[in-house]
Motif scaffolding. Structure first.
Motif, PDB file in Angstrom:
ATOM      1  N   PRO A   1     -15.963  29.365  30.954  1.00 22.11           N
ATOM      2  CA  PRO A   1     -16.594  28.173  30.357  1.00 22.11           C
ATOM      3  C   PRO A   1     -18.109  28.156  30.505  1.00 22.11           C
ATOM      4  O   PRO A   1     -18.785  27.379  29.822  1.00 22.11           O
ATOM      5  CB  PRO A   1     -15.938  27.016  31.121  1.00 22.11           C
ATOM      6  N   ASP A   2     -18.661  28.988  31.389  1.00 23.83           N
ATOM      7  CA  ASP A   2     -20.107  29.020  31.596  1.00 23.83           C
ATOM      8  C   ASP A   2     -20.835  29.822  30.533  1.00 23.83           C
ATOM      9  O   ASP A   2     -22.070  29.803  30.469  1.00 23.83           O
ATOM     10  CB  ASP A   2     -20.412  29.609  32.970  1.00 23.83           C
TER      11      ASP A   2
ATOM     12  N   HIS B   1     -17.849  40.870  32.079  1.00 24.49           N
ATOM     13  CA  HIS B   1     -17.907  39.591  32.805  1.00 24.49           C
ATOM     14  C   HIS B   1     -16.499  39.139  33.181  1.00 24.49           C
ATOM     15  O   HIS B   1     -16.279  38.621  34.286  1.00 24.49           O
ATOM     16  CB  HIS B   1     -18.584  38.546  31.927  1.00 24.49           C
ATOM     17  N   ALA B   2     -15.524  39.355  32.297  1.00 25.11           N
ATOM     18  CA  ALA B   2     -14.133  38.993  32.593  1.00 25.11           C
ATOM     19  C   ALA B   2     -13.610  39.777  33.785  1.00 25.11           C
ATOM     20  O   ALA B   2     -12.897  39.235  34.649  1.00 25.11           O
ATOM     21  CB  ALA B   2     -13.259  39.235  31.364  1.00 25.11           C
TER      22      ALA B   2
ATOM     23  N   SER C   1      -8.152  28.980  15.875  1.00 28.84           N
ATOM     24  CA  SER C   1      -8.332  30.415  16.140  1.00 28.84           C
ATOM     25  C   SER C   1      -9.374  30.626  17.229  1.00 28.84           C
ATOM     26  O   SER C   1     -10.500  31.061  16.961  1.00 28.84           O
ATOM     27  CB  SER C   1      -8.751  31.143  14.858  1.00 28.84           C
ATOM     28  N   PRO C   2      -9.038  30.305  18.470  1.00 27.67           N
ATOM     29  CA  PRO C   2     -10.009  30.509  19.558  1.00 27.67           C
ATOM     30  C   PRO C   2     -10.290  31.989  19.775  1.00 27.67           C
ATOM     31  O   PRO C   2      -9.430  32.845  19.535  1.00 27.67           O
ATOM     32  CB  PRO C   2      -9.301  29.888  20.764  1.00 27.67           C
ATOM     33  N   ILE C   3     -11.491  32.291  20.226  1.00 29.89           N
ATOM     34  CA  ILE C   3     -11.867  33.666  20.530  1.00 29.89           C
ATOM     35  C   ILE C   3     -11.227  34.087  21.842  1.00 29.89           C
ATOM     36  O   ILE C   3     -11.343  33.389  22.854  1.00 29.89           O
ATOM     37  CB  ILE C   3     -13.396  33.795  20.614  1.00 29.89           C
TER      38      ILE C   3
ATOM     39  N   ARG D   1      -5.815  34.904  26.201  1.00 25.69           N
ATOM     40  CA  ARG D   1      -6.325  33.633  26.699  1.00 25.69           C
ATOM     41  C   ARG D   1      -7.678  33.337  26.064  1.00 25.69           C
ATOM     42  O   ARG D   1      -8.546  34.213  26.002  1.00 25.69           O
ATOM     43  CB  ARG D   1      -6.478  33.683  28.218  1.00 25.69           C
ATOM     44  N   PRO D   2      -7.902  32.128  25.566  1.00 22.89           N
ATOM     45  CA  PRO D   2      -9.214  31.801  24.989  1.00 22.89           C
ATOM     46  C   PRO D   2     -10.344  32.022  25.989  1.00 22.89           C
ATOM     47  O   PRO D   2     -10.245  31.632  27.154  1.00 22.89           O
ATOM     48  CB  PRO D   2      -9.076  30.323  24.622  1.00 22.89           C
ATOM     49  N   LEU D   3     -11.406  32.634  25.533  1.00 20.55           N
ATOM     50  CA  LEU D   3     -12.529  32.921  26.427  1.00 20.55           C
ATOM     51  C   LEU D   3     -13.205  31.647  26.915  1.00 20.55           C
ATOM     52  O   LEU D   3     -13.769  31.629  28.009  1.00 20.55           O
ATOM     53  CB  LEU D   3     -13.549  33.813  25.712  1.00 20.55           C
ATOM     54  N   ARG D   4     -13.153  30.565  26.138  1.00 24.30           N
ATOM     55  CA  ARG D   4     -13.767  29.321  26.599  1.00 24.30           C
ATOM     56  C   ARG D   4     -13.063  28.787  27.846  1.00 24.30           C
ATOM     57  O   ARG D   4     -13.662  28.056  28.623  1.00 24.30           O
ATOM     58  CB  ARG D   4     -13.748  28.271  25.491  1.00 24.30           C
TER      59      ARG D   4
END
Length: 660
Positions: free
Chosen positions: A155-156, A230-231, A167-169, A148-151
């Motif tokens: 989002p914070d 954090h995740a 290519s999302p992180i 899953r994209p970290l953004r």
């Protein structure tokens, strides 16, 4: 990747934490004082990345296997005494459990307290192995998604990625160090006990900007594991520490392991040493999920045992077999890696005759290592309370492996017949292209490069600086040193079609040998001229005094012509001393006399170099100084000015390291 001779320079150049400052010292003094023999800060620090390169870049050490535990302890003690290392915590493990845990030497020189099985060490980046287990436990529960994209997940948190549309992180990128992140910035190093991941991530978002397309190459970056911490907190609603202690550490059989120093176990904590007699201050790190764990050799032995059992009935059911396999696998890169690949807080080691896996760690005063060998059913833990001796680290590892396999003959896999056509298609020059700290990446790019040439058994790898090593084929573009237990180098193509050489944490791209060699020679020549300028000026001064005594005055402008290049050369030589003092005091996180002194020192060097060029121009126009006397100071002035432009282009002149 046994770049032995090949990446010994890489080992020096990739020591971040104070090592990163030593790398800048490398350019300011290696280019400015010793290309052939860099001056290192006293008690140079080995950290986790340096240790990875040690296990993948140093020649395999052959030792006679100690036949008994007593002889093993005696030989380890001899290594410690010879290398000036206070002590080491050890655990020997097989599939039945921790066979023996204990220590050799002392945990604290001032008290003489011995290292024992329950002595606590700062295990540094071994922390990442537990964070990865915790993440995979949540993945199995459907509470986290590696892809899953970290953004979307957080989002914070500020993330920079020019390739986000395609290519999302992802969390997998962060855990495998393939997000393209820079290493943590200097003002992110040290914090207060109890800082939470969200606070650490807010300090300096510039360390979380993708420098290349995520998933295109690896570069070790501690902030990725703070993102993982954090995740965990976002998924569980509790601190990552509480979750990992309850769900991972305690089930593994680690009752006292913890993520911050407490009074309860203060008497068990070993003292770390930069040098034999220089203790290291215990300073908490901001990016705690990347390296804050405190644990004993007996407790880490339980982690090794867990990996040897691999989820067998009766063991702790933290994650299932598929998750264990995923932890050992790299999935975010599009090309095949080597057997020393990085998975999720877990990487391969081929330095021994058998393939192993595990992780290393390094913080000021502490080196840590655990390895398990699935094919042999054994493993070990090694925790040193000193960071100055790479030889002790490598030699004790070899002794532990020799003891564990003393009754068996362990030979590396047989080489594969090389494919001359395939090798010919991949021969050429490859330049270093994944610097861990981008600020100093220009140093590594200038110093590190490999020419690949055919060899009857496989390939010959020759470093830009002259060292070489022969490697045998393992098939499919893979190669290894003949004593290694698996593939350490692979020649392949990146996702953009360019030829690349990869192995462990190293990534090289095809490039121009002529340009790389010319750049290195120019920098070497500038270094020599800058060193020569003060000596030449001193000789000129002696001759000028003699001439004056004989009634002959010096020409107009002659003094300035020699004085300014000499001043530039002296400033060049002074910069390493400023860096050494700043590094020893770990004074790079704030504006203070040492860090400001380094900043001012670079400006003084630039100013002296500019003044030197101005005097050369003036002398050339006036022609009051004979050409013979102008040659050396003119060449030194041009060298200094050229080096100033080079460093200025790379952001070093006027560097405010505390604000970078």
């Amino acid at each position: 990747m046994n770049h032995a001779s090949l990446l010994s320079a890489d080992l020096r150049a990739r020591q971040v934490r104070r090592r990163a400052l030593a790398v800048l010292l490398f350019v300011l003094f290696v280019f400015g004082a010793a290309l052939g023999g860099p001056v290192e800060p006293a008690g140079h620090v080995l950290d986790e990345s340096a240790l990875v390169h040690a296990t993948t870049a140093a020649p395999p050490i052959e030792v006679e296997a100690p036949p008994t535990l007593e002889q093993l302890q005696a030989r380890v003690a001899a290594v410690l005494a010879r290398e000036g290392v206070p002590g080491v915590g050890l655990a020997l493990v097989d599939r039945n459990g921790v066979r023996w845990a204990g220590g050799v030497g002392v945990a604290d020189r001032s008290t003489g307290a011995p290292v024992g099985p329950d002595t606590q060490f700062r295990v540094a980046s071994i922390t990442k192995s537990f964070v990865a287990l915790g993440v995979m436990r949540l993945v199995e529960q459907g509470r986290l998604d590696l892809n899953r994209p970290l953004r979307e997940l957080m989002p914070d948190v500020a993330l920079g990625n020019d390739w986000d549309a395609t290519s999302p992180i992802t969390l997998a990128h962060a855990l495998e160090h393939t997000a393209g992140f820079d290493e943590m910035r200097f003002n992110e190093y040290w914090g207060e006990d109890g800082a939470v991941p969200r606070e650490a991530l807010a300090i300096n978002p510039r360390s979380r900007v993708a420098r290349w397309r995520p998933g295109s190459r690896m570069s070790y970056s501690n902030p990725g594991y703070t993102l993982a911490g954090h995740a965990i907190e976002l998924a569980t609603g509790e601190s990552y520490e509480t979750f990992l202690e309850r769900e991972v550490l305690r089930p593994l059989g680690m009752p006292t392991a913890r993520f911050r120093r407490t009074d309860e176990y203060a008497d068990r904590l070993a003292t770390g040493y930069h040098e034999p007699d220089r203790p290291a201050e215990f300073r908490p790190i901001y990016h705690a999920p990347a390296g804050a764990l405190l644990a004993s050799p007996r407790e880490l032995g339980q982690l090794v045992h867990f990996w040897l059992r691999r989820g067998e009935t009766g063991g702790p059911a933290i994650v299932g077999p598929e998750s264990l396999a995923r932890i050992e696998r790299t999935e975010t890169l599009s090309y095949p890696g080597a057997d020393n690949n990085y998975g999720l807080g877990n990487y391969g080691d081929v330095l021994h005759p058998a393939r192993g896996r595990g992780h290393d760690g390094g913080l000021p005063g502490f080196l840590s290592c655990y390895r398990y060998f699935p094919e042999l059913g054994v493993g070990y833990v090694m925790l040193l309370n000193s960071t100055h001796s790479l030889q002790a680290y490598l030699e004790i590892r070899a002794l532990l492996f020799g003891y564990l396999t003393g009754g068996r003959t362990v030979v590396p896999p047989p080489p594969v017949e090389p494919d001359p056509g395939a090798i010919a298609a991949l021969t050429g020059y490859y330049g270093y292209a994944n610097p861990r700290v981008e600020l100093f990446g220009f140093i590594e790019r200038a110093m590190l490069g490999i020419s690949v040439r055919p060899d009857p058994a496989g390939i010959d790898l020759r470093m830009l600086t002259g060292e070489s090593v022969q490697m045998v084929s393992t098939g499919d573009g893979g190669f290894r040193h003949w004593r290694e237990g698996g593939t350490s180098v692979r020649l392949t193509r990146g996702d953009d079609g360019r030829r690349i050489l990869v192995g462990g944490m190293a990534y090289f791209e095809e490039g121009s040998y002529a340009w790389a060699r010319a750049r290195l020679l120019l920098l070497g020549a500038a270094n020599i001229l800058l060193q020569l300028a003060p000596v030449w000026a001193l000789g000129w001064a002696v001759l000028a005094v003699i001439r004056r005594l004989r009634g002959r005055a010096i020409a107009a402008g002659e003094f300035a012509l020699h004085a300014w290049p000499a001043a530039a050369g002296l400033a060049w030589g002074l910069l390493p001393l400023l860096f050494v003092h700043m590094a020893r005091a770990e004074a790079y996180t704030t504006a203070n006399p040492r860090s400001v002194g380094v900043c001012v020192g670079t400006v003084v060097f630039a100013a002296c170099s500019a003044a030197a060029v101005a005097e050369v121009v003036r002398a050339g126009v006036a022609r009051t100084v004979p050409l013979g006397l102008r040659l050396v100071p003119s060449a030194a002035a041009i060298a200094g000015f050229g080096m100033t432009l080079y460093l200025m282009f790379h952001g070093v002149i006027g560097l405010r390291i505390w604000a970078w």
